[in-house]
Design a protein around this motif. Sequence first.
Motif, short mmCIF file in Angstrom:
data_model
loop_
_atom_site.label_atom_id
_atom_site.label_comp_id
_atom_site.label_asym_id
_atom_site.label_seq_id
_atom_site.Cartn_x
_atom_site.Cartn_y
_atom_site.Cartn_z
N ASP A 252 -13.89 64.88 25.88
CA ASP A 252 -14.93 65.68 26.08
C ASP A 252 -14.30 67.28 25.30
OD1 ASP A 252 -17.36 64.58 26.04
OD2 ASP A 252 -17.47 66.00 27.91
N TRP A 253 -13.06 66.74 26.44
CA TRP A 253 -11.80 68.10 26.20
C TRP A 253 -11.49 67.72 23.95
CZ3 TRP A 253 -6.23 68.87 25.04
CH2 TRP A 253 -6.39 69.57 24.79
N VAL A 254 -11.02 66.83 24.30
CA VAL A 254 -10.01 66.15 23.16
C VAL A 254 -10.49 66.56 21.41
CG1 VAL A 254 -8.99 64.11 22.35
CG2 VAL A 254 -8.45 64.90 24.11
N ASP A 255 -12.30 66.00 21.95
CA ASP A 255 -12.79 66.16 20.86
C ASP A 255 -12.69 66.91 20.73
OD1 ASP A 255 -13.29 63.15 20.44
OD2 ASP A 255 -14.89 62.81 22.00
N LYS A 256 -12.81 68.49 21.84
CA LYS A 256 -13.55 69.37 20.69
C LYS A 256 -12.64 71.26 20.35
CE LYS A 256 -17.44 70.14 24.27
NZ LYS A 256 -17.40 70.29 25.59
N GLN A 257 -10.69 70.30 20.18
CA GLN A 257 -10.03 70.84 19.92
C GLN A 257 -10.03 70.87 18.52
OE1 GLN A 257 -8.73 72.86 22.17
NE2 GLN A 257 -10.54 71.68 23.87
N LYS A 258 -9.72 71.73 17.71
CA LYS A 258 -9.66 71.89 16.60
C LYS A 258 -7.62 71.53 15.93
CE LYS A 258 -13.25 74.67 15.36
NZ LYS A 258 -13.38 76.32 14.73
N PHE A 259 -7.54 70.56 15.77
CA PHE A 259 -5.79 69.21 16.27
C PHE A 259 -5.66 70.11 14.60
CE2 PHE A 259 -7.18 67.26 19.83
CZ PHE A 259 -6.38 68.15 20.76
N GLU A 260 -4.46 70.46 14.37
CA GLU A 260 -4.11 70.38 12.52
C GLU A 260 -3.20 69.02 13.27
OE1 GLU A 260 -1.01 73.98 12.54
OE2 GLU A 260 -2.81 75.18 13.54
N GLU A 261 -3.07 68.42 12.21
CA GLU A 261 -2.36 66.63 11.81
C GLU A 261 -1.06 67.19 11.15
OE1 GLU A 261 -4.50 63.14 9.56
OE2 GLU A 261 -6.09 63.62 11.77
N LYS A 262 0.22 66.83 11.86
CA LYS A 262 1.35 67.02 11.33
C LYS A 262 1.81 65.30 10.57
CE LYS A 262 1.05 71.28 12.15
NZ LYS A 262 1.58 72.68 10.81
N HIS A 263 2.35 65.62 10.06
CA HIS A 263 3.31 64.14 8.92
C HIS A 263 4.90 64.47 8.84
CE1 HIS A 263 -0.69 61.39 7.54
NE2 HIS A 263 -0.72 63.28 7.86
N MET A 264 5.40 63.54 8.96
CA MET A 264 7.05 63.55 8.75
C MET A 264 7.06 62.43 8.67
SD MET A 264 9.52 63.81 12.04
CE MET A 264 10.04 62.79 12.08
N THR A 265 8.18 62.47 7.36
CA THR A 265 9.14 60.97 7.22
C THR A 265 10.38 60.44 7.80
OG1 THR A 265 8.17 61.00 4.97
CG2 THR A 265 9.79 59.66 5.38
N SER A 266 10.31 59.18 8.63
CA SER A 266 10.31 59.24 9.68
C SER A 266 12.42 58.74 8.76
CB SER A 266 10.42 57.54 10.54
OG SER A 266 10.59 56.15 9.10
N ARG A 267 13.49 58.60 9.29
CA ARG A 267 14.89 58.40 8.87
C ARG A 267 14.78 57.16 7.67
NH1 ARG A 267 19.13 60.32 13.39
NH2 ARG A 267 17.80 62.44 13.94
N ASP A 268 14.06 56.06 8.06
CA ASP A 268 14.12 54.97 7.81
C ASP A 268 12.63 54.99 6.86
OD1 ASP A 268 12.56 54.81 9.72
OD2 ASP A 268 12.70 52.84 10.43
N GLY A 269 11.97 55.89 6.38
CA GLY A 269 10.76 55.88 5.24
C GLY A 269 9.85 55.30 5.91
N LEU A 270 9.17 55.41 7.21
CA LEU A 270 8.04 55.88 7.61
C LEU A 270 7.41 56.70 7.42
CD1 LEU A 270 8.49 53.10 10.52
CD2 LEU A 270 7.80 52.40 8.60
N ASP A 271 5.91 56.75 7.51
CA ASP A 271 5.20 57.76 7.36
C ASP A 271 4.94 57.93 8.98
OD1 ASP A 271 3.64 60.31 6.90
OD2 ASP A 271 1.77 59.00 6.59
N LEU A 272 4.63 59.39 9.48
CA LEU A 272 4.34 59.51 11.40
C LEU A 272 3.57 60.53 11.20
CD1 LEU A 272 8.39 58.64 12.41
CD2 LEU A 272 6.63 57.18 12.20
#
Length: 328
Positions: free
Chosen positions: A64-84
């Motif tokens: 329930d705690w996780v569901d209530k949090q307002k997380f910011e989604e962060k994205h990064m491109t790995s060294r070999d081109g994957l979207d993380l």
Amino acid sequence: MKKIGWKKVIVILAAFFVVFQIAGSFFFYNLAIKRGPKDFLTGNADLKVSAETMDVFLNGDWLDWVDKQKFEEKHMTSRDGLDLMGYYLPAKQPSEKLVILTHGYLGHAKQMGLYGQYYYEELGYNIFMPNARGHGKSGGDYYGFGWPDRLDLIDWTKLLTGKIGTNTQVIYHGLSMGAATVLMASGEDLPKQVKAIIADSPYQSVYQLFAYQLNRMFHLPAFPLLDNMSLLTSTRAGYSLKEADALSAVQRATVPILYIHGNADTFVPTEMTKELYEKTRSKAELFLVDDANHGEAFVMDQEAYERKVDDFLKTHLPTSNLSIDLSR
């Protein structure tokens, strides 16, 4: 005639052996490394946890705690081109402390909310929970078992500290595969902001883990099947099973490490963590929880677990009042 007969038998046996090795390599690669459902772990006795632990995993208030949090989604491109991608949650009050929580095999980022709740509510940390490559919303068609993930972790650290300031104090806290990830990262040239590492239920090397499980689940020897599978993994996933080695990494570690493991762990034997602890170059501590199976330590003795983590962090992290703002 007998000699010719025996030659044919030898050739047939040799051909069968080669075919078995090739087929076996693909079978076990698809079974363990390739991204996708892993039904072979369903009902695995080595992963059986107590009813108490299962209830916390499935129905705990942390969900329930996780569901209530307002997380910011962060994205990064790995060294070999994957979207993380991963989830960031700034502390309630400005804080310079940041914990990066790395999940286990077949898991996903928000499962580390079980630990994130403690860091956020009790310790006042900023928290970041990345999806490992091949997991959750991160790209990748294979599982890295910590090896390519160690570089992703370092790059996440650089990205986050680049936004929140050079005085950020970063903690790595990993579980199972995530624990191996943070330990494999310990042998690299870590960003100066990384101050301590917590590894819960880690394995030493992927080859050693697979050898143990290959014998336990399939009653097969490691050589030469795993060596051939390692070649396939190197071709398809970019790493070999033997180079993915946490034991070698911790012998180069420069930051303090807290090892945690259940004394009743049969999926990743407790002895692996004991040897990691003994071979660690940097300052190290070992915390074992009686009657805890794989990944159960936090639930089985949460009070002692939190007290040990709190004491470890107080010992190795300097205090400061630097404010952090990741919204920039």
